[in-house]
Motif scaffolding. Structure first.
Motif, PDB file in Angstrom:
ATOM      1  N   VAL A  64     -15.513  19.645  -2.702  1.00 43.30           N
ATOM      2  CA  VAL A  64     -14.820  18.374  -2.901  1.00 43.30           C
ATOM      3  C   VAL A  64     -14.488  17.744  -1.551  1.00 43.30           C
ATOM      4  N   ASN A  65     -14.110  18.570  -0.562  1.00 44.54           N
ATOM      5  CA  ASN A  65     -13.794  18.044   0.760  1.00 44.54           C
ATOM      6  C   ASN A  65     -15.006  17.362   1.391  1.00 44.54           C
ATOM      7  N   TYR A  66     -16.180  17.979   1.233  1.00 41.98           N
ATOM      8  CA  TYR A  66     -17.396  17.384   1.781  1.00 41.98           C
ATOM      9  C   TYR A  66     -17.713  16.069   1.068  1.00 41.98           C
TER      10      TYR A  66
ATOM     11  N   ASP B  70     -25.019  17.181  13.623  1.00 46.35           N
ATOM     12  CA  ASP B  70     -24.451  18.447  14.077  1.00 46.35           C
ATOM     13  C   ASP B  70     -23.743  19.216  12.963  1.00 46.35           C
ATOM     14  N   VAL B  71     -23.995  18.851  11.708  1.00 48.58           N
ATOM     15  CA  VAL B  71     -23.386  19.552  10.583  1.00 48.58           C
ATOM     16  C   VAL B  71     -24.001  20.942  10.453  1.00 48.58           C
ATOM     17  N   ASP B  72     -23.173  21.918  10.162  1.00 46.00           N
ATOM     18  CA  ASP B  72     -23.638  23.291   9.945  1.00 46.00           C
ATOM     19  C   ASP B  72     -24.247  23.362   8.541  1.00 46.00           C
ATOM     20  N   LEU B  73     -25.539  23.065   8.435  1.00 41.73           N
ATOM     21  CA  LEU B  73     -26.186  22.939   7.133  1.00 41.73           C
ATOM     22  C   LEU B  73     -26.166  24.236   6.342  1.00 41.73           C
ATOM     23  N   ASP B  74     -26.279  25.373   7.015  1.00 49.73           N
ATOM     24  CA  ASP B  74     -26.247  26.654   6.295  1.00 49.73           C
ATOM     25  C   ASP B  74     -24.909  26.831   5.585  1.00 49.73           C
ATOM     26  N   PHE B  75     -23.841  26.462   6.283  1.00 47.63           N
ATOM     27  CA  PHE B  75     -22.524  26.612   5.667  1.00 47.63           C
ATOM     28  C   PHE B  75     -22.336  25.598   4.534  1.00 47.63           C
ATOM     29  N   VAL B  76     -22.854  24.388   4.710  1.00 48.19           N
ATOM     30  CA  VAL B  76     -22.756  23.379   3.651  1.00 48.19           C
ATOM     31  C   VAL B  76     -23.461  23.870   2.397  1.00 48.19           C
ATOM     32  N   ARG B  77     -24.648  24.439   2.569  1.00 44.01           N
ATOM     33  CA  ARG B  77     -25.359  24.973   1.401  1.00 44.01           C
ATOM     34  C   ARG B  77     -24.578  26.100   0.755  1.00 44.01           C
ATOM     35  N   PHE B  78     -23.954  26.927   1.575  1.00 42.84           N
ATOM     36  CA  PHE B  78     -23.143  28.018   1.046  1.00 42.84           C
ATOM     37  C   PHE B  78     -21.965  27.483   0.235  1.00 42.84           C
ATOM     38  N   VAL B  79     -21.309  26.447   0.763  1.00 37.95           N
ATOM     39  CA  VAL B  79     -20.147  25.875   0.082  1.00 37.95           C
ATOM     40  C   VAL B  79     -20.522  25.312  -1.280  1.00 37.95           C
ATOM     41  N   PHE B  80     -21.657  24.602  -1.344  1.00 35.15           N
ATOM     42  CA  PHE B  80     -22.060  23.988  -2.602  1.00 35.15           C
ATOM     43  C   PHE B  80     -22.499  25.025  -3.638  1.00 35.15           C
TER      44      PHE B  80
ATOM     45  N   SER C 163      -7.523  33.269  10.318  1.00 30.24           N
ATOM     46  CA  SER C 163      -8.179  34.569  10.444  1.00 30.24           C
ATOM     47  C   SER C 163      -8.807  35.005   9.129  1.00 30.24           C
ATOM     48  N   ARG C 164      -8.136  34.687   8.006  1.00 32.86           N
ATOM     49  CA  ARG C 164      -8.700  35.047   6.706  1.00 32.86           C
ATOM     50  C   ARG C 164      -9.948  34.214   6.398  1.00 32.86           C
ATOM     51  N   LEU C 165      -9.945  32.933   6.789  1.00 31.91           N
ATOM     52  CA  LEU C 165     -11.120  32.094   6.580  1.00 31.91           C
ATOM     53  C   LEU C 165     -12.320  32.623   7.361  1.00 31.91           C
ATOM     54  N   ILE C 166     -12.057  32.995   8.618  1.00 24.51           N
ATOM     55  CA  ILE C 166     -13.143  33.528   9.444  1.00 24.51           C
ATOM     56  C   ILE C 166     -13.629  34.860   8.886  1.00 24.51           C
ATOM     57  N   GLU C 167     -12.702  35.673   8.414  1.00 27.53           N
ATOM     58  CA  GLU C 167     -13.072  36.962   7.819  1.00 27.53           C
ATOM     59  C   GLU C 167     -13.946  36.766   6.588  1.00 27.53           C
ATOM     60  N   ALA C 168     -13.630  35.732   5.775  1.00 29.67           N
ATOM     61  CA  ALA C 168     -14.362  35.514   4.530  1.00 29.67           C
ATOM     62  C   ALA C 168     -15.696  34.805   4.747  1.00 29.67           C
ATOM     63  N   PHE C 169     -15.731  33.856   5.700  1.00 26.47           N
ATOM     64  CA  PHE C 169     -16.916  33.010   5.826  1.00 26.47           C
ATOM     65  C   PHE C 169     -17.585  33.090   7.201  1.00 26.47           C
ATOM     66  N   GLY C 170     -17.117  33.997   8.052  1.00 24.34           N
ATOM     67  CA  GLY C 170     -17.653  34.075   9.402  1.00 24.34           C
ATOM     68  C   GLY C 170     -19.140  34.321   9.457  1.00 24.34           C
ATOM     69  N   GLU C 171     -19.681  35.054   8.493  1.00 25.80           N
ATOM     70  CA  GLU C 171     -21.107  35.383   8.515  1.00 25.80           C
ATOM     71  C   GLU C 171     -21.997  34.169   8.277  1.00 25.80           C
ATOM     72  N   VAL C 172     -21.458  33.144   7.612  1.00 22.07           N
ATOM     73  CA  VAL C 172     -22.282  31.971   7.309  1.00 22.07           C
ATOM     74  C   VAL C 172     -21.906  30.785   8.189  1.00 22.07           C
ATOM     75  N   LEU C 173     -20.965  30.974   9.107  1.00 22.73           N
ATOM     76  CA  LEU C 173     -20.584  29.921  10.048  1.00 22.73           C
ATOM     77  C   LEU C 173     -21.323  30.098  11.369  1.00 22.73           C
ATOM     78  N   SER C 174     -21.731  29.002  11.943  1.00 22.00           N
ATOM     79  CA  SER C 174     -22.409  29.073  13.236  1.00 22.00           C
ATOM     80  C   SER C 174     -21.386  29.366  14.333  1.00 22.00           C
ATOM     81  N   GLY C 175     -21.882  29.870  15.471  1.00 23.21           N
ATOM     82  CA  GLY C 175     -20.989  30.153  16.587  1.00 23.21           C
ATOM     83  C   GLY C 175     -20.262  28.923  17.065  1.00 23.21           C
TER      84      GLY C 175
END
Length: 296
Positions: A86-88, A100-110, A36-48
């Protein structure tokens, strides 16, 4: 997320260590909270679609006993403090890129700066540990005063002419104990300084315990204890050569043990069997030869 099983009671100003026994329900609750904390922190940049997937969340419940397990604790702390990308990087070392990679989230992570947040007593160690520092110094002072009393009693009955060397040794020890006693007494008069001194001493000890050489030795000891099924209580390490080519090491034909952890680090070592009837002198061991097959 690291949760220490230690609680500070502000009312009584006391510390309590909790018994870290977690049931499957407890672990599942921790996983749910973390998700729930992960979704709260990164939900806006994760795809549905990503949000509907199963989250692979690990909740460890290992009990560490310090200082014996300090190597494992260090690894966990470093692992938890790693950058998210590092995980990626580790994943795509072994797998092809997928469409099918969520590219927006990958860019956010980097582009994300890994931040460490502290809560509870970890937000102000000085405030909560000062009282413990004073108690620790008081206990150490009592031990020093008791040792000094024993040495001074010994000096009173010791024959100076017959045991002159021993007397000089005891006098030097008494002088050192008096200096330590005076230092500890002065620290008790300044609680803030007491905390600083103890913190610096602990940090120096930790730096030594967590040095690359010490950690390597501990890893070797763990391997050997696993091989023999016995507790090693005494050992000596001798460095023969450092930073040599792998081919050169392998050509020396030693007993070989390969050590590796979850990072991309590997250590090779010469293992000298303690039951050898005529073992070589480590100071005169040479490793390998040249690539043409010559010996050295």
């Amino acid at each position: 997320m690291a949760v220490p099983f230690v609680v500070y009671d502000k009312a009584s100003k006391s510390w309590y260590r909790l018994n870290p026994l977690l049931s499957e329900e407890d672990l599942q609750k921790l996983k749910d909270l973390w998700k729930s904390r992960l979704i709260e922190a990164f939900g806006e940049v994760l795809s549905g679609e990503t949000l509907t997937k199963e989250f692979n969340i690990y909740a460890g419940d290992r009990y560490y006993s310090l200082p014996h397990d300090y190597v494992e604790v260090l690894f966990e702390l470093r692992y938890n403090a790693r950058k998210m990308f590092v995980n990626y990087a580790n994943f795509y070392e072994r797998n092809p890129f997928r469409e099918d990679v969520d590219l927006d989230f990958v860019r956010f992570v980097f582009g994300y700066e890994n931040r460490t947040e502290r809560y509870g007593f970890l937000t102000n160690l000085r405030r909560y540990l000062t009282s413990i520092s004073v108690s620790a110094i008081q206990k150490k002072l009592e031990e020093v005063e008791e040792m000094l009393r024993l040495v001074e009693d010994e000096l009173l009955v010791l024959d100076s002419e017959e045991f002159s060397a021993l007397r000089r040794s005891l006098e030097e020890k008494a002088e050192a104990l008096r200096a330590e006693r005076d230092r500890l007494r002065s620290l008790l008069e300044d609680p803030d300084r007491a905390f600083d001194i103890l913190f610096e001493e602990a940090q120096r000890k930790a730096d030594g315990m967590l040095s690359r050489e010490r950690i390597t030795e501990e890893r070797i000891i763990h391997i050997l204890e696993g091989l023999y099924g016995k507790r090693i209580i005494g050992y000596k390490f001798v460095t023969v050569e450092e930073d040599i080519p792998l081919w050169k090491f392998l050509e020396s034909n030693p007993s070989l043990v390969l050590l590796s952890d979850r990072h991309k680090t590997i250590d090779f070592l010469l293992f000298m069997d303690p039951y050898w009837e005529d073992p070589p002198d480590p100071e005169f061991i040479t490793v390998g030869g040249d690539q043409s097959g010559g010996e050295s």
